[in-house]
Design a protein around this motif. Sequence first.
Motif, PDB file in Angstrom:
ATOM      1  N   ALA A 186       0.905  -0.788   0.053  1.00 10.28           N
ATOM      2  CA  ALA A 186      -0.111   0.237  -0.016  1.00 10.28           C
ATOM      3  C   ALA A 186       0.362   1.103   0.746  1.00 10.28           C
ATOM      4  CB  ALA A 186      -1.003  -0.126   0.745  1.00 10.28           C
ATOM      5  N   ASP A 187       0.455   2.163  -0.603  1.00  5.87           N
ATOM      6  CA  ASP A 187       0.727   3.525  -0.120  1.00  5.87           C
ATOM      7  C   ASP A 187       2.072   3.706  -1.122  1.00  5.87           C
ATOM      8  OD1 ASP A 187      -0.609   4.391   1.759  1.00  5.87           O
ATOM      9  OD2 ASP A 187       0.567   4.041   3.136  1.00  5.87           O
ATOM     10  N   VAL A 188       2.077   2.975  -2.395  1.00  7.86           N
ATOM     11  CA  VAL A 188       3.319   3.093  -3.122  1.00  7.86           C
ATOM     12  C   VAL A 188       2.456   4.708  -4.114  1.00  7.86           C
ATOM     13  CG1 VAL A 188       4.634   2.157  -5.327  1.00  7.86           C
ATOM     14  CG2 VAL A 188       3.438   1.421  -2.616  1.00  7.86           C
ATOM     15  N   PRO A 189       3.663   5.631  -4.387  1.00 10.52           N
ATOM     16  CA  PRO A 189       3.594   6.756  -4.588  1.00 10.52           C
ATOM     17  C   PRO A 189       3.563   6.570  -6.197  1.00 10.52           C
ATOM     18  CG  PRO A 189       5.832   6.684  -3.731  1.00 10.52           C
ATOM     19  CD  PRO A 189       5.242   5.217  -3.303  1.00 10.52           C
ATOM     20  N   PRO A 190       2.977   7.028  -7.077  1.00 15.84           N
ATOM     21  CA  PRO A 190       3.089   6.724  -8.440  1.00 15.84           C
ATOM     22  C   PRO A 190       4.132   7.372  -9.484  1.00 15.84           C
ATOM     23  CG  PRO A 190       1.337   8.551  -8.309  1.00 15.84           C
ATOM     24  CD  PRO A 190       1.675   7.697  -6.992  1.00 15.84           C
ATOM     25  N   PRO A 191       4.957   6.242 -10.256  1.00 16.44           N
ATOM     26  CA  PRO A 191       6.180   7.253 -10.649  1.00 16.44           C
ATOM     27  C   PRO A 191       5.609   8.276 -11.604  1.00 16.44           C
ATOM     28  CG  PRO A 191       5.009   5.795 -12.079  1.00 16.44           C
ATOM     29  CD  PRO A 191       4.126   5.339 -11.042  1.00 16.44           C
ATOM     30  N   SER A 192       6.368   9.245 -12.146  1.00 15.51           N
ATOM     31  CA  SER A 192       6.483  10.658 -12.951  1.00 15.51           C
ATOM     32  C   SER A 192       6.381  10.092 -14.313  1.00 15.51           C
ATOM     33  CB  SER A 192       7.231  11.088 -12.680  1.00 15.51           C
ATOM     34  OG  SER A 192       9.101  10.801 -13.363  1.00 15.51           O
ATOM     35  N   GLU A 193       5.698  10.471 -15.302  1.00 18.71           N
ATOM     36  CA  GLU A 193       6.864  10.449 -16.621  1.00 18.71           C
ATOM     37  C   GLU A 193       8.033   9.798 -17.357  1.00 18.71           C
ATOM     38  OE1 GLU A 193       3.547  11.539 -21.040  1.00 18.71           O
ATOM     39  OE2 GLU A 193       5.976  12.594 -20.641  1.00 18.71           O
ATOM     40  N   SER A 194       8.230  10.757 -16.930  1.00 22.81           N
ATOM     41  CA  SER A 194       9.847  10.548 -16.899  1.00 22.81           C
ATOM     42  C   SER A 194      10.483   8.923 -16.607  1.00 22.81           C
ATOM     43  CB  SER A 194      11.256  11.613 -16.587  1.00 22.81           C
ATOM     44  OG  SER A 194      11.023  12.200 -14.739  1.00 22.81           O
ATOM     45  N   MET A 195       9.616   8.855 -15.254  1.00 24.51           N
ATOM     46  CA  MET A 195      10.448   7.731 -14.285  1.00 24.51           C
ATOM     47  C   MET A 195      10.243   6.508 -15.401  1.00 24.51           C
ATOM     48  SD  MET A 195      10.175   6.543 -10.215  1.00 24.51           S
ATOM     49  CE  MET A 195      10.936   7.767 -10.395  1.00 24.51           C
ATOM     50  N   ILE A 196       9.032   6.419 -15.787  1.00 25.63           N
ATOM     51  CA  ILE A 196       8.152   5.425 -16.450  1.00 25.63           C
ATOM     52  C   ILE A 196       8.953   4.995 -17.757  1.00 25.63           C
ATOM     53  CG2 ILE A 196       6.392   4.615 -18.028  1.00 25.63           C
ATOM     54  CD1 ILE A 196       4.092   5.861 -15.866  1.00 25.63           C
ATOM     55  N   PHE A 197       9.590   6.028 -18.473  1.00 25.88           N
ATOM     56  CA  PHE A 197      10.588   6.262 -20.067  1.00 25.88           C
ATOM     57  C   PHE A 197      11.589   5.876 -19.128  1.00 25.88           C
ATOM     58  CE2 PHE A 197       6.594   7.870 -21.906  1.00 25.88           C
ATOM     59  CZ  PHE A 197       6.535   7.239 -22.978  1.00 25.88           C
ATOM     60  N   TRP A 198      11.977   6.007 -18.680  1.00 22.10           N
ATOM     61  CA  TRP A 198      13.398   6.043 -18.058  1.00 22.10           C
ATOM     62  C   TRP A 198      13.382   4.561 -17.624  1.00 22.10           C
ATOM     63  CZ3 TRP A 198      16.640   3.683 -14.443  1.00 22.10           C
ATOM     64  CH2 TRP A 198      18.533   4.059 -13.932  1.00 22.10           C
ATOM     65  N   LEU A 199      12.770   4.013 -16.286  1.00 23.11           N
ATOM     66  CA  LEU A 199      12.587   2.588 -16.205  1.00 23.11           C
ATOM     67  C   LEU A 199      12.275   1.439 -17.639  1.00 23.11           C
ATOM     68  CD1 LEU A 199      12.425   0.400 -13.988  1.00 23.11           C
ATOM     69  CD2 LEU A 199      10.349   0.699 -14.455  1.00 23.11           C
ATOM     70  N   SER A 200      11.794   1.611 -18.529  1.00 20.82           N
ATOM     71  CA  SER A 200      11.158   1.648 -19.902  1.00 20.82           C
ATOM     72  C   SER A 200      13.018   1.251 -20.522  1.00 20.82           C
ATOM     73  CB  SER A 200       9.933   1.539 -20.559  1.00 20.82           C
ATOM     74  OG  SER A 200       9.126   1.876 -20.464  1.00 20.82           O
ATOM     75  N   ILE A 201      13.345   2.153 -20.570  1.00 25.54           N
ATOM     76  CA  ILE A 201      14.787   2.002 -21.407  1.00 25.54           C
ATOM     77  C   ILE A 201      15.860   0.976 -20.675  1.00 25.54           C
ATOM     78  CG2 ILE A 201      16.687   3.578 -22.210  1.00 25.54           C
ATOM     79  CD1 ILE A 201      14.378   3.567 -24.015  1.00 25.54           C
ATOM     80  N   ASP A 202      15.896   1.263 -19.456  1.00 19.67           N
ATOM     81  CA  ASP A 202      16.897   0.333 -18.673  1.00 19.67           C
ATOM     82  C   ASP A 202      16.068  -1.090 -18.677  1.00 19.67           C
ATOM     83  OD1 ASP A 202      18.755   0.428 -16.898  1.00 19.67           O
ATOM     84  OD2 ASP A 202      17.153  -0.209 -15.718  1.00 19.67           O
ATOM     85  N   THR A 203      14.706  -1.767 -19.029  1.00 16.00           N
ATOM     86  CA  THR A 203      14.708  -3.030 -18.413  1.00 16.00           C
ATOM     87  C   THR A 203      14.585  -4.029 -19.932  1.00 16.00           C
ATOM     88  OG1 THR A 203      12.739  -2.152 -17.568  1.00 16.00           O
ATOM     89  CG2 THR A 203      12.544  -4.266 -18.739  1.00 16.00           C
ATOM     90  N   ILE A 204      14.330  -2.998 -21.615  1.00 14.65           N
ATOM     91  CA  ILE A 204      14.536  -3.420 -22.281  1.00 14.65           C
ATOM     92  C   ILE A 204      16.524  -3.041 -22.678  1.00 14.65           C
ATOM     93  CG2 ILE A 204      14.675  -3.199 -24.791  1.00 14.65           C
ATOM     94  CD1 ILE A 204      11.865  -1.674 -24.864  1.00 14.65           C
ATOM     95  N   ALA A 205      16.979  -2.766 -21.944  1.00 18.28           N
ATOM     96  CA  ALA A 205      18.662  -2.477 -21.748  1.00 18.28           C
ATOM     97  C   ALA A 205      19.210  -3.888 -21.035  1.00 18.28           C
ATOM     98  CB  ALA A 205      19.788  -1.401 -21.054  1.00 18.28           C
ATOM     99  N   ALA A 206      18.206  -4.253 -19.993  1.00 14.26           N
ATOM    100  CA  ALA A 206      18.951  -5.333 -19.873  1.00 14.26           C
ATOM    101  C   ALA A 206      18.578  -6.673 -19.723  1.00 14.26           C
ATOM    102  CB  ALA A 206      18.159  -5.500 -17.850  1.00 14.26           C
ATOM    103  N   GLN A 207      17.142  -6.475 -20.503  1.00 19.87           N
ATOM    104  CA  GLN A 207      16.787  -7.663 -20.882  1.00 19.87           C
ATOM    105  C   GLN A 207      17.365  -8.050 -22.186  1.00 19.87           C
ATOM    106  OE1 GLN A 207      15.044  -9.951 -19.681  1.00 19.87           O
ATOM    107  NE2 GLN A 207      13.909  -8.709 -18.935  1.00 19.87           N
TER     108      GLN A 207
END
Length: 479
Positions: A392-413
């Motif tokens: 519970a009580d997990v703050p929503p991510p900002s748009e910049s964080m969403i996109f940064w995480l997307s790039i980071d996740t694909i880079a890892a894979q």
Amino acid sequence: MSQDRPTLPPVRLNSDAELARDALATPLLSRAVGLARWAGPDTRVGAGGELADEQLPAAAVALGLKDDDEGQACASEAWRAAVDAGLVVIEDPERDTDEYGTAAPGENLGLIASGGPQDVLAIWLETLDAAHADAIAPLLDDLSDVIGDDGEIDYTMLDWDPEGEAEFLDGVLGNLYLLTVADGGSGEEPVPLPALAASMIVPDDMGEPTDDVLEQVSVAMIRLDDQFRLLEQTGLVEYQPVDEALMAEADDDPAVAVEDEDVSRYGLVKLTPLGLYGVRARMLEAGIDAPAVGELAGKGADVLLDGLAHYSESAGRAETEQWLARHEPADAARELLAAARGADAGGPLRRLRCQQALSLVGHRAEPAVRAVLGDAELGGLARVWLAERGAADVPPPSESMIFWLSIDTIAAQLDAGGELEELQGLVEGLTGQHSGFFDVAWRVDHPATADVLEAMGRLHPDKRVAKEARKSAFRARSR
């Protein structure tokens, strides 16, 4: 993205105690120990350390073998192993006129009974080295043909390349090792001898092997058959020999050795758990990177995450569990998260491995994970981890964080060498969830942004979307 790869996948080894018990039970070492204990002041030994011919019958009987040619040959091999492993020491004749020297117990004989598992394994490795040397020795049909004027063997008269023979056998053992440990496999299925021989001879880009190549494979199989019969005595391998009837057929037509449908007739071989240990030990001695599960357990979290980068899922989980067993859960979580930071090429895959490791810590990692919610590199990872556990009580991510995480996740894979279908599914999912994905993605401040967008252009099945990805990659590089 990182280009570093370990030479081989990590191997799961049995404990030293289990391996030492296996070593003591192998035919060659157990017989060598038996002869070392049998030897006494009356034992007669030649100038080269060999047991005198007239003593071989008694040595065979002492080992519980028949007093025949085969029994005496086994006794002779066991005696050489005892000498090479330091289980006996050779004492020179007391007088120059004496034909034979004598033997006495060696220092290593005491270690067999009173030493630790590592002592036993070191002795076993000596017997393995000796057997390996015997396996690559030239086959002499008539010894008189190569005796020089001085009465010694003239090795220049032999068509024998010791370095080439050793390299070939080590290559075969290396391929067998790789087949055993690849993809976390247990190596329970034996490997057909033709496949091993072909792996060393048939070029990768050859379609249908030529008759000349088939003949080379057949000759190599016959040689390997002899070598594996010998190495089986060390406990290195389990071996089903080549069918004797087939040997006669191969003499008439060498190419027949790869045409028969029943490949088991041509020999089946697999490394034993002790064999995995032995081949790895030889590789390490040769300077080859051959990791083993458990080696990272005593290291820091940074070494763990870097080391896990290209482990298989099962091996990575086993390694991580051993590391976590040495740490308090909360401390482990903090150390893993700290080690996951970094803008270097290996950063994305470290963060992926960190997330996987934290899943094994469980709920006790939550305080450490919540502490990095505001971290630019770890905040997205933390939110994913918390959401997967229904926190519970997990703050929503900002748009910049969403996109940064997307790039980071694909880079890892991409760095992990994921399956093509999985990568395509990930790419399609991201572009489908975010309209105008590429209009934003090229601006993401991540060191792998351009590389990831280029990869998305290669992976996306929709030509229009793939073109958008490539244009976005160009814009990212032009910033």
